[in-house]
Write a protein that holds these residues in place. Structure first.
Motif, PDB file in Angstrom:
ATOM      1  N   VAL A  46     -18.187 -11.661  13.847  1.00 54.37           N
ATOM      2  CA  VAL A  46     -17.271 -12.215  12.845  1.00 54.37           C
ATOM      3  C   VAL A  46     -17.957 -12.305  11.479  1.00 54.37           C
ATOM      4  O   VAL A  46     -17.371 -11.960  10.446  1.00 54.37           O
ATOM      5  CB  VAL A  46     -16.756 -13.598  13.294  1.00 54.37           C
ATOM      6  CG1 VAL A  46     -15.951 -14.266  12.179  1.00 54.37           C
ATOM      7  CG2 VAL A  46     -15.909 -13.470  14.555  1.00 54.37           C
ATOM      8  N   GLU A  47     -19.208 -12.748  11.466  1.00 52.92           N
ATOM      9  CA  GLU A  47     -19.920 -12.885  10.198  1.00 52.92           C
ATOM     10  C   GLU A  47     -20.251 -11.530   9.587  1.00 52.92           C
ATOM     11  O   GLU A  47     -20.324 -11.395   8.362  1.00 52.92           O
ATOM     12  CB  GLU A  47     -21.185 -13.719  10.389  1.00 52.92           C
ATOM     13  CG  GLU A  47     -20.908 -15.179  10.737  1.00 52.92           C
ATOM     14  CD  GLU A  47     -20.114 -15.896   9.639  1.00 52.92           C
ATOM     15  OE1 GLU A  47     -20.497 -15.805   8.457  1.00 52.92           O
ATOM     16  OE2 GLU A  47     -19.093 -16.535   9.972  1.00 52.92           O
ATOM     17  N   ALA A  48     -20.448 -10.516  10.408  1.00 50.45           N
ATOM     18  CA  ALA A  48     -20.631  -9.163   9.874  1.00 50.45           C
ATOM     19  C   ALA A  48     -19.358  -8.702   9.181  1.00 50.45           C
ATOM     20  O   ALA A  48     -19.401  -8.105   8.095  1.00 50.45           O
ATOM     21  CB  ALA A  48     -21.016  -8.201  10.998  1.00 50.45           C
ATOM     22  N   CYS A  49     -18.217  -8.983   9.800  1.00 51.12           N
ATOM     23  CA  CYS A  49     -16.931  -8.649   9.170  1.00 51.12           C
ATOM     24  C   CYS A  49     -16.766  -9.412   7.852  1.00 51.12           C
ATOM     25  O   CYS A  49     -16.297  -8.862   6.847  1.00 51.12           O
ATOM     26  CB  CYS A  49     -15.775  -8.984  10.110  1.00 51.12           C
ATOM     27  SG  CYS A  49     -15.687  -7.952  11.598  1.00 51.12           S
ATOM     28  N   ARG A  50     -17.166 -10.677   7.838  1.00 49.49           N
ATOM     29  CA  ARG A  50     -17.044 -11.500   6.630  1.00 49.49           C
ATOM     30  C   ARG A  50     -17.869 -10.896   5.489  1.00 49.49           C
ATOM     31  O   ARG A  50     -17.424 -10.838   4.334  1.00 49.49           O
ATOM     32  CB  ARG A  50     -17.499 -12.926   6.929  1.00 49.49           C
ATOM     33  CG  ARG A  50     -17.171 -13.919   5.812  1.00 49.49           C
ATOM     34  CD  ARG A  50     -17.803 -15.278   6.094  1.00 49.49           C
ATOM     35  NE  ARG A  50     -17.474 -15.766   7.418  1.00 49.49           N
ATOM     36  CZ  ARG A  50     -16.330 -16.393   7.730  1.00 49.49           C
ATOM     37  NH1 ARG A  50     -15.407 -16.580   6.804  1.00 49.49           N
ATOM     38  NH2 ARG A  50     -16.118 -16.820   8.958  1.00 49.49           N
ATOM     39  N   ALA A  51     -19.083 -10.444   5.801  1.00 46.79           N
ATOM     40  CA  ALA A  51     -19.947  -9.877   4.768  1.00 46.79           C
ATOM     41  C   ALA A  51     -19.354  -8.584   4.205  1.00 46.79           C
ATOM     42  O   ALA A  51     -19.400  -8.338   2.996  1.00 46.79           O
ATOM     43  CB  ALA A  51     -21.344  -9.631   5.338  1.00 46.79           C
ATOM     44  N   TRP A  52     -18.794  -7.752   5.068  1.00 46.82           N
ATOM     45  CA  TRP A  52     -18.156  -6.516   4.604  1.00 46.82           C
ATOM     46  C   TRP A  52     -16.989  -6.832   3.668  1.00 46.82           C
ATOM     47  O   TRP A  52     -16.814  -6.218   2.615  1.00 46.82           O
ATOM     48  CB  TRP A  52     -17.663  -5.697   5.799  1.00 46.82           C
ATOM     49  CG  TRP A  52     -18.684  -4.737   6.331  1.00 46.82           C
ATOM     50  CD1 TRP A  52     -19.398  -4.838   7.483  1.00 46.82           C
ATOM     51  CD2 TRP A  52     -19.108  -3.512   5.715  1.00 46.82           C
ATOM     52  NE1 TRP A  52     -20.236  -3.761   7.631  1.00 46.82           N
ATOM     53  CE2 TRP A  52     -20.079  -2.933   6.563  1.00 46.82           C
ATOM     54  CE3 TRP A  52     -18.766  -2.849   4.538  1.00 46.82           C
ATOM     55  CZ2 TRP A  52     -20.709  -1.728   6.264  1.00 46.82           C
ATOM     56  CZ3 TRP A  52     -19.391  -1.648   4.240  1.00 46.82           C
ATOM     57  CH2 TRP A  52     -20.352  -1.091   5.086  1.00 46.82           C
ATOM     58  N   LYS A  53     -16.172  -7.801   4.055  1.00 45.37           N
ATOM     59  CA  LYS A  53     -15.017  -8.163   3.229  1.00 45.37           C
ATOM     60  C   LYS A  53     -15.463  -8.719   1.875  1.00 45.37           C
ATOM     61  O   LYS A  53     -14.859  -8.421   0.837  1.00 45.37           O
ATOM     62  CB  LYS A  53     -14.155  -9.187   3.956  1.00 45.37           C
ATOM     63  CG  LYS A  53     -13.416  -8.652   5.170  1.00 45.37           C
ATOM     64  CD  LYS A  53     -12.168  -7.879   4.784  1.00 45.37           C
ATOM     65  CE  LYS A  53     -11.084  -8.784   4.272  1.00 45.37           C
ATOM     66  NZ  LYS A  53      -9.797  -8.084   4.089  1.00 45.37           N
ATOM     67  N   ALA A  54     -16.523  -9.514   1.869  1.00 42.96           N
ATOM     68  CA  ALA A  54     -16.991 -10.125   0.632  1.00 42.96           C
ATOM     69  C   ALA A  54     -17.503  -9.088  -0.358  1.00 42.96           C
ATOM     70  O   ALA A  54     -17.316  -9.211  -1.568  1.00 42.96           O
ATOM     71  CB  ALA A  54     -18.091 -11.145   0.936  1.00 42.96           C
ATOM     72  N   VAL A  55     -18.149  -8.041   0.153  1.00 45.39           N
ATOM     73  CA  VAL A  55     -18.766  -7.040  -0.725  1.00 45.39           C
ATOM     74  C   VAL A  55     -17.796  -5.931  -1.101  1.00 45.39           C
ATOM     75  O   VAL A  55     -17.726  -5.506  -2.260  1.00 45.39           O
ATOM     76  CB  VAL A  55     -20.024  -6.446  -0.056  1.00 45.39           C
ATOM     77  CG1 VAL A  55     -20.570  -5.275  -0.871  1.00 45.39           C
ATOM     78  CG2 VAL A  55     -21.093  -7.521   0.103  1.00 45.39           C
ATOM     79  N   THR A  56     -17.013  -5.436  -0.140  1.00 46.38           N
ATOM     80  CA  THR A  56     -16.177  -4.253  -0.388  1.00 46.38           C
ATOM     81  C   THR A  56     -14.687  -4.555  -0.413  1.00 46.38           C
ATOM     82  O   THR A  56     -13.890  -3.696  -0.795  1.00 46.38           O
ATOM     83  CB  THR A  56     -16.438  -3.178   0.686  1.00 46.38           C
ATOM     84  OG1 THR A  56     -15.927  -3.633   1.952  1.00 46.38           O
ATOM     85  CG2 THR A  56     -17.925  -2.882   0.815  1.00 46.38           C
ATOM     86  N   GLY A  57     -14.297  -5.750   0.034  1.00 41.65           N
ATOM     87  CA  GLY A  57     -12.880  -6.085   0.068  1.00 41.65           C
ATOM     88  C   GLY A  57     -12.149  -5.564   1.272  1.00 41.65           C
ATOM     89  O   GLY A  57     -10.942  -5.804   1.444  1.00 41.65           O
ATOM     90  N   GLU A  58     -12.847  -4.848   2.160  1.00 41.63           N
ATOM     91  CA  GLU A  58     -12.209  -4.296   3.354  1.00 41.63           C
ATOM     92  C   GLU A  58     -13.243  -4.109   4.461  1.00 41.63           C
ATOM     93  O   GLU A  58     -14.456  -4.165   4.225  1.00 41.63           O
ATOM     94  CB  GLU A  58     -11.533  -2.957   3.040  1.00 41.63           C
ATOM     95  CG  GLU A  58     -12.499  -1.876   2.584  1.00 41.63           C
ATOM     96  CD  GLU A  58     -11.798  -0.571   2.255  1.00 41.63           C
ATOM     97  OE1 GLU A  58     -10.563  -0.511   2.367  1.00 41.63           O
ATOM     98  OE2 GLU A  58     -12.497   0.392   1.879  1.00 41.63           O
ATOM     99  N   LEU A  59     -12.769  -3.880   5.673  1.00 40.02           N
ATOM    100  CA  LEU A  59     -13.648  -3.568   6.790  1.00 40.02           C
ATOM    101  C   LEU A  59     -13.878  -2.064   6.825  1.00 40.02           C
ATOM    102  O   LEU A  59     -12.989  -1.282   6.478  1.00 40.02           O
ATOM    103  CB  LEU A  59     -13.017  -4.040   8.102  1.00 40.02           C
ATOM    104  CG  LEU A  59     -12.766  -5.549   8.204  1.00 40.02           C
ATOM    105  CD1 LEU A  59     -11.947  -5.870   9.452  1.00 40.02           C
ATOM    106  CD2 LEU A  59     -14.081  -6.311   8.228  1.00 40.02           C
ATOM    107  N   PRO A  60     -15.044  -1.627   7.262  1.00 45.90           N
ATOM    108  CA  PRO A  60     -15.347  -0.193   7.239  1.00 45.90           C
ATOM    109  C   PRO A  60     -14.582   0.616   8.275  1.00 45.90           C
ATOM    110  O   PRO A  60     -14.457   1.840   8.143  1.00 45.90           O
ATOM    111  CB  PRO A  60     -16.851  -0.137   7.491  1.00 45.90           C
ATOM    112  CG  PRO A  60     -17.154  -1.398   8.236  1.00 45.90           C
ATOM    113  CD  PRO A  60     -16.204  -2.430   7.699  1.00 45.90           C
TER     114      PRO A  60
END
Length: 464
Positions: free
Chosen positions: A138-152
């Motif tokens: 979940v926290e990996a997903c949170r970091a992706w959203k914070a930096v790129t605005g979306e999940l990879p």
């Protein structure tokens, strides 16, 4: 080690700079006593589900708490049409805490502790199994959203609340929501590392067959002085059958038993050899010295990639205090087989029945009880997603991820395969000393932190 993609590097920096906030969220979840095996905690299980649902919704998942006849299931979708889609599985329920007096701190008041060797660790029930592991994802997903605005990649999350109680109602839920759960790959974070510095991918799960053999001879227990030497003894018959299950080299002798057992690739065997798992290190701590499996196989093969036959219990005759000189009328034993590769449970069952029948005298009665079994599951070693995950883990940990099998089973992985047609990648960060299911359960801070970073890298690798 490969050069880290600049975007991935920014996401990893986000993980590092927000670690304290990630821990605070985990601690908040750990405070909810979501014990699934005790109905007195049913409301707490609902609270734990609602907590996770709120977190997923805040990350942009179309999430909902789905009621079942037992504890609810959290399901959330963040699909993409231009990238692969994965189905992530975990569980929010935890084991009971008994005996409570053996805990050094209250089980639902998480604390950071320092272990004797200097490692930092989170202590609480569920810290490792499985709330801490779920939160790495979940926290990996949170970091992706914070930096790129979306999940990879596209992600569907499926987090249940009854894994510790046999995953009641989960298979029915998966069957009923097959369309919603469609994906290209399953991800499971409920497994462990080889050691604190070496990541692992569980690439195979051994299957299981279980039988009970009952042999009946005379219609009553007999006086051994009157009938000894003439009357059939069921214990002796059963003992001979058990002895015949293996040859002098430790191989199972049931005809056709090894059909479908795969050969392990040479590079994987070489990796296993380098782990130096010998009899002294594996058997010594439990008071044994000599391996009991196939003599031409390493211990790591015996426990991971080779099929087995074991007697789990023997019952027969007089077992009370003192003596009673009888020839018993009945003897029984319980037998289990661990399967690998493409071994066919139906063929093995038929061969097992014939093997046993051929060794029972005509004037004795035989009953074989067949319990529910399961096939083995294994990922193809050349599977692209497996290679991507191995590469990502090496980038994070600096060493090759070990490809391991487990003798246990994770039923939902079989359900994903049979119901959804999904192979599942099992990556987890627990350690052998995490005291899972025991008092003072803990999760190393390093496992939590680098677990988040590992998922950041794996999601990026799967996107490619």
């Amino acid at each position: 080690m490969s050069q880290t993609n600049p975007v991935v590097a920014k996401v990893l920096d986000q993980v590092d700079s927000n670690l304290e906030l990630s821990l605070a969220r985990l601690f908040e979840w750990l405070q909810i006593p979501s014990i699934s095996t005790d109905t007195a905690y049913r409301a707490d299980c609902v609270r734990a589900a609602e907590w996770l649902n709120k977190e997923l919704s805040g990350l942009g998942f179309d999430a909902k708490v789905c009621p079942t006849e037992g504890n609810p299931i959290v399901m959330g979708h963040a699909r993409r049409t231009d990238k692969p889609n994965v189905l992530f599985y975990g569980h929010y329920d935890v084991q009971p805490v008994d005996p409570l007096e053996l805990w050094d701190t209250p089980p639902f008041e998480p604390v950071m502790i320092t272990l004797p060797d200097g490692r930092k660790a989170i202590r609480a029930r569920g810290a490792c199994d499985d709330k801490g592991q779920v939160m790495t994802f979940v926290e990996a997903c949170r970091a992706w959203k914070a930096v790129t605005g979306e999940l990879p990649i596209g992600i569907t999350a499926l987090v249940e609340g009854a894994e510790e109680d046999g995953s009641q109602f989960l298979p029915e839920f998966v069957e009923a929501h097959k369309e919603e759960l469609k994906a290209d790959l399953g991800l499971v974070c409920d497994t462990g590392m080889w050691d604190s510095d070496t990541p692992a991918i569980t690439s195979s799960l051994r299957g299981l067959l279980y039988y009970e053999i009952i042999i009946r001879a005379a219609d009553m227990d007999l006086h051994s002085g009157h009938f000894g030497g003439a009357a059939k003894n069921p214990i002796r018959i059963l003992s001979n059958i058990i002895t015949d299950f293996h040859d002098e080299n430790g191989r199972v002798t049931i005809p056709g038993f090894y059909e479908g057992v795969p050969e392990i690739p040479a590079d994987i065997l070489k990796q296993w050899e380098g782990l130096n798992l010998d009899a002294e290190s594996f058997l010594g701590p439990i008071g044994l010295k000599e391996p009991a499996g196939e003599k031409d196989k390493m211990i790591i093969e015996q426990i991971q990639s080779r099929p087995t036959c074991d007697v789990n219990g023997i019952i027969g005759g007089y077992t009370g205090e003192g003596t009673k000189t009888v020839i018993p009328s009945e003897a029984r034993c319980k037998i289990s087989f661990r399967l690998v590769g493409d071994q066919d449970p139906d063929k093995i069952t038929a061969a097992f029945d014939e093997f046993v029948k051929a060794r029972v005298p005509s004037d004795c009665k035989l009953e074989i009880i067949h319990y529910k079994g399961s096939r083995a599951l294994a990922l193809p070693y050349d599977m692209p997603a497996l290679g991507a995950a191995r590469s990502a883990l090496k980038d994070e940990w600096g060493v090759d991820a070990v490809m391991i099998g487990t003798g246990g089973s994770i039923p939902i992985v079989g359900d994903f395969k049979s119901m959804l047609g999904l192979d599942s990648l099992l990556v987890g960060f627990s350690l052998d000393d995490d005291r899972v299911h025991s008092p003072n359960e803990k999760y190393d801070l390093k496992s939590f932190h680098k677990g988040i970073r590992s998922w950041v890298r794996i999601l990026a690798a799967l996107a490619e």
